[in-house]
Design a protein around this motif. Structure first.
Motif, PDB file in Angstrom:
ATOM      1  N   LEU A  98     -72.956  53.166  -2.652  1.00 44.40           N
ATOM      2  CA  LEU A  98     -73.429  52.480  -3.855  1.00 44.40           C
ATOM      3  C   LEU A  98     -74.236  51.227  -3.549  1.00 44.40           C
ATOM      4  O   LEU A  98     -74.913  50.694  -4.437  1.00 44.40           O
ATOM      5  CB  LEU A  98     -72.243  52.107  -4.747  1.00 44.40           C
ATOM      6  N   GLY A  99     -74.144  50.728  -2.325  1.00 44.40           N
ATOM      7  CA  GLY A  99     -74.854  49.498  -1.989  1.00 44.40           C
ATOM      8  C   GLY A  99     -74.247  48.281  -2.658  1.00 44.40           C
ATOM      9  O   GLY A  99     -74.951  47.290  -2.916  1.00 44.40           O
ATOM     10  N   THR A 100     -72.934  48.330  -2.937  1.00 46.66           N
ATOM     11  CA  THR A 100     -72.259  47.198  -3.565  1.00 46.66           C
ATOM     12  C   THR A 100     -71.602  46.321  -2.503  1.00 46.66           C
ATOM     13  O   THR A 100     -71.489  46.710  -1.343  1.00 46.66           O
ATOM     14  CB  THR A 100     -71.184  47.686  -4.556  1.00 46.66           C
ATOM     15  N   SER A 101     -71.168  45.148  -2.928  1.00 47.15           N
ATOM     16  CA  SER A 101     -70.479  44.234  -2.012  1.00 47.15           C
ATOM     17  C   SER A 101     -69.118  43.900  -2.614  1.00 47.15           C
ATOM     18  O   SER A 101     -68.656  44.559  -3.537  1.00 47.15           O
ATOM     19  CB  SER A 101     -71.320  42.974  -1.786  1.00 47.15           C
ATOM     20  N   GLY A 102     -68.486  42.868  -2.105  1.00 47.73           N
ATOM     21  CA  GLY A 102     -67.159  42.523  -2.603  1.00 47.73           C
ATOM     22  C   GLY A 102     -66.081  43.298  -1.868  1.00 47.73           C
ATOM     23  O   GLY A 102     -66.344  44.011  -0.888  1.00 47.73           O
ATOM     24  N   LEU A 103     -64.843  43.172  -2.355  1.00 45.97           N
ATOM     25  CA  LEU A 103     -63.697  43.809  -1.717  1.00 45.97           C
ATOM     26  C   LEU A 103     -63.005  44.743  -2.698  1.00 45.97           C
ATOM     27  O   LEU A 103     -62.641  44.325  -3.800  1.00 45.97           O
ATOM     28  CB  LEU A 103     -62.691  42.746  -1.249  1.00 45.97           C
ATOM     29  N   PRO A 104     -62.805  46.007  -2.323  1.00 43.28           N
ATOM     30  CA  PRO A 104     -62.024  46.903  -3.184  1.00 43.28           C
ATOM     31  C   PRO A 104     -60.624  46.346  -3.391  1.00 43.28           C
ATOM     32  O   PRO A 104     -60.045  45.726  -2.488  1.00 43.28           O
ATOM     33  CB  PRO A 104     -61.978  48.213  -2.382  1.00 43.28           C
ATOM     34  N   THR A 105     -60.062  46.565  -4.573  1.00 40.54           N
ATOM     35  CA  THR A 105     -58.727  46.075  -4.898  1.00 40.54           C
ATOM     36  C   THR A 105     -57.757  47.234  -5.063  1.00 40.54           C
ATOM     37  O   THR A 105     -58.154  48.355  -5.371  1.00 40.54           O
ATOM     38  CB  THR A 105     -58.748  45.258  -6.195  1.00 40.54           C
ATOM     39  N   ILE A 106     -56.466  46.939  -4.898  1.00 39.35           N
ATOM     40  CA  ILE A 106     -55.460  47.988  -5.046  1.00 39.35           C
ATOM     41  C   ILE A 106     -55.390  48.462  -6.502  1.00 39.35           C
ATOM     42  O   ILE A 106     -55.155  49.647  -6.767  1.00 39.35           O
ATOM     43  CB  ILE A 106     -54.083  47.511  -4.528  1.00 39.35           C
ATOM     44  N   GLY A 107     -55.609  47.575  -7.449  1.00 42.49           N
ATOM     45  CA  GLY A 107     -55.651  48.007  -8.841  1.00 42.49           C
ATOM     46  C   GLY A 107     -56.826  48.923  -9.113  1.00 42.49           C
ATOM     47  O   GLY A 107     -56.695  49.920  -9.841  1.00 42.49           O
ATOM     48  N   GLY A 108     -57.968  48.601  -8.525  1.00 41.69           N
ATOM     49  CA  GLY A 108     -59.141  49.456  -8.683  1.00 41.69           C
ATOM     50  C   GLY A 108     -58.935  50.827  -8.087  1.00 41.69           C
ATOM     51  O   GLY A 108     -59.416  51.833  -8.619  1.00 41.69           O
ATOM     52  N   VAL A 109     -58.211  50.887  -6.964  1.00 42.41           N
ATOM     53  CA  VAL A 109     -57.905  52.175  -6.336  1.00 42.41           C
ATOM     54  C   VAL A 109     -57.168  53.084  -7.311  1.00 42.41           C
ATOM     55  O   VAL A 109     -57.513  54.256  -7.499  1.00 42.41           O
ATOM     56  CB  VAL A 109     -57.076  51.956  -5.051  1.00 42.41           C
ATOM     57  N   ARG A 394     -63.604  48.715 -22.670  1.00 42.45           N
ATOM     58  CA  ARG A 394     -64.745  49.622 -22.488  1.00 42.45           C
ATOM     59  C   ARG A 394     -64.763  50.082 -21.039  1.00 42.45           C
ATOM     60  O   ARG A 394     -64.830  49.268 -20.107  1.00 42.45           O
ATOM     61  CB  ARG A 394     -66.059  48.916 -22.841  1.00 42.45           C
ATOM     62  N   SER A 395     -64.707  51.386 -20.843  1.00 36.74           N
ATOM     63  CA  SER A 395     -64.549  51.949 -19.507  1.00 36.74           C
ATOM     64  C   SER A 395     -65.780  51.734 -18.658  1.00 36.74           C
ATOM     65  O   SER A 395     -66.905  51.977 -19.078  1.00 36.74           O
ATOM     66  CB  SER A 395     -64.246  53.440 -19.600  1.00 36.74           C
ATOM     67  N   ARG A 396     -65.566  51.274 -17.470  1.00 36.08           N
ATOM     68  CA  ARG A 396     -66.549  51.280 -16.397  1.00 36.08           C
ATOM     69  C   ARG A 396     -65.770  51.539 -15.116  1.00 36.08           C
ATOM     70  O   ARG A 396     -64.595  51.193 -15.020  1.00 36.08           O
ATOM     71  CB  ARG A 396     -67.301  49.944 -16.275  1.00 36.08           C
ATOM     72  N   MET A 397     -66.401  52.147 -14.132  1.00 37.04           N
ATOM     73  CA  MET A 397     -65.706  52.364 -12.865  1.00 37.04           C
ATOM     74  C   MET A 397     -65.377  51.010 -12.256  1.00 37.04           C
ATOM     75  O   MET A 397     -66.271  50.241 -11.924  1.00 37.04           O
ATOM     76  CB  MET A 397     -66.570  53.182 -11.907  1.00 37.04           C
ATOM     77  N   VAL A 398     -64.087  50.727 -12.150  1.00 38.01           N
ATOM     78  CA  VAL A 398     -63.658  49.440 -11.628  1.00 38.01           C
ATOM     79  C   VAL A 398     -63.253  49.610 -10.166  1.00 38.01           C
ATOM     80  O   VAL A 398     -63.098  50.704  -9.676  1.00 38.01           O
ATOM     81  CB  VAL A 398     -62.482  48.888 -12.454  1.00 38.01           C
ATOM     82  N   GLY A 399     -63.075  48.525  -9.459  1.00 31.51           N
ATOM     83  CA  GLY A 399     -62.693  48.654  -8.068  1.00 31.51           C
ATOM     84  C   GLY A 399     -62.257  47.386  -7.427  1.00 31.51           C
ATOM     85  O   GLY A 399     -61.969  47.375  -6.255  1.00 31.51           O
TER      86      GLY A 399
END
Length: 399
Positions: A98-109, A394-399
């Motif tokens: 996706l070319g995104t940055s940041g850190l994935p979170t356990i809640g997002g998983v 409102r749903s969006r793919m979170v992470g």
């Protein structure tokens, strides 16, 4: 600029939701922001879980952990590594594709049900989730499952929240089970099979009592973009075995003998094997820095190669297969071709196609998630109404 709220406690998060409910302000839940290219809808505020971070409890003997939803996944995995434990479902990391940055979170998983190559034997992320704490659309703090209480509503709230993409509630804390890290892992590579032959080889391997924990097929078009050159020339059908070293050695010999009837068999040892499956997990062949449309398509294992073969007659596509062929990473060369893809998904027996990546205008014009059948959509609407009666989230793919 979209307002971003970052509460530092569950109670603060609940108050923010209550205020948003009173003002009818839509909310988009965001973890690390690594799993979506979709912008927040106009007029919506972002509710971030980054301030809700930290491991609450870890019991290695019982192989369970409780962590706040905004805890970075790398923090969780580092704590588990010290005790040689792991998340069995191998959550993927989509930052590369996706070319995104940041850190994935356990809640997002858990919110995205992010599940990797071991999913077809060990279950999805939702199957490891034992309990949750969450804030519903009324700003109420609710506890379900795990260490706290059993569900009393007739609904499995834990399973409903997993994979809901932030559309039902704000998860603030998750409790999940763990597994020991296997002592060793090796991968057998069967070379130069076409997609149909690979499907047959993987089906044979899965029918054996050798406990294959990963089965994927990498056509020649992607084979050179993965595993750092460790794979032999030609298409690669890869089969993973994990466990105690002595057991793996015996099972690998048995599996290699069975696969010899399909093609030449070689072997990747532990380090190369682990790298290979990380890259399969993360869709690494398509981490190419382009916005070319990328789909993850889930169908029956033998239907994956049928789907791709049909699409190739009408569109420029590139693909590789995981989950014994049941998960297709599918890259289109130009447009997303959502209508064409979903028509063929239905033709091969049904499934789910999720658009991960495309140009902004194509993302805005394309339904990212598989449209639901009418009966399922009606049930989903009733569930949504019980969690979030005013449609705040409102749903969006979170992470």
């Amino acid at each position: 600029m979209t307002p971003i709220h970052e509460p530092l406690s569950e109670e603060a998060a609940a108050r923010l939701v209550q205020v948003a409910a009173l003002s009818k302000t839509p909310l988009v839940i965001r973890g690390g922001g690594t799993r979506s290219l979709h912008p927040a809808p106009e007029g919506a505020d972002v509710l971030s879980t980054r301030g809700l971070s930290g491991i609450v409890a870890y019991n290695p003997a019982e192989m369970t952990m409780t962590a706040r939803a905004g805890t970075p996944l790398e923090v969780v995995e580092a704590a588990l590594a010290e005790k040689r434990q792991m998340l069995a479902f191998e959550p993927n990391d989509l930052r590369g594709v996706l070319g995104t940055s940041g850190l994935p979170t356990i809640g997002g998983v858990f919110a995205t049900n992010a599940s990797g190559p071991r999913r077809f034997t060990a279950g999805a992320a939702r199957d490891s989730l034992l309990g949750v704490r969450f804030v519903n659309g009324k700003g109420e703090i609710v506890k379900a499952g795990g260490r706290v209480m059993k569900n009393v509503t007739g609904l499995d709230l834990v399973k409903l929240l997993a994979g809901s993409h932030g559309s039902l509630a704000l998860m603030t804390e998750v409790t999940f089970r763990l597994l020991p890290v296997p002592e060793t892992a090796v991968t057998l590579v069967v070379s130069n099979l076409n997609d149909a032959e690979a499907a047959a080889a993987m089906a044979t391997a899965m029918s054996m009592s050798v406990e294959v924990s990963g089965a994927a097929h990498l056509p020649e078009s992607v084979r050179g973009r993965i595993a750092g050159g460790a794979l032999p020339d030609g298409a690669a059908t890869v089969l993973r075995l994990e466990g105690l070293a002595a057991s793996v050695a015996v099972r690998a010999e048995k599996l290699a003998a069975a696969m010899a009837g399909f093609g030449a068999v070689t072997r990747l040892e532990e380090e190369a094997s682990r790298r290979l499956w990380r890259e399969i997990r993360d869709g690494a062949p398509y981490a190419d820095g382009t916005p070319r449309p990328l789909w993850r398509v889930s169908v029956a294992p033998l239907a994956g190669q049928q789907l791709v073969a049909a699409l190739r007659l009408e569109a420029g596509v590139d693909a590789f297969y995981d989950w014994q062929g049941g998960l297709v990473w599918l890259r289109m060369e130009a447009d997303p071709e959502a209508e064409l893809l979903r028509r063929y998904v239905k033709a091969v027996g049904g499934g789910h196609a999720t658009l991960l990546r495309a140009r902004p205008e194509a993302l805005a014009a394309t339904e990212a998630f598989q449209p639901q059948a009418e009966a399922v959509a009606m049930l989903q609407a009733r569930v949504k109404a019980s969690f979030d009666p005013d449609g705040l989230f409102r749903s969006r793919m979170v992470g």
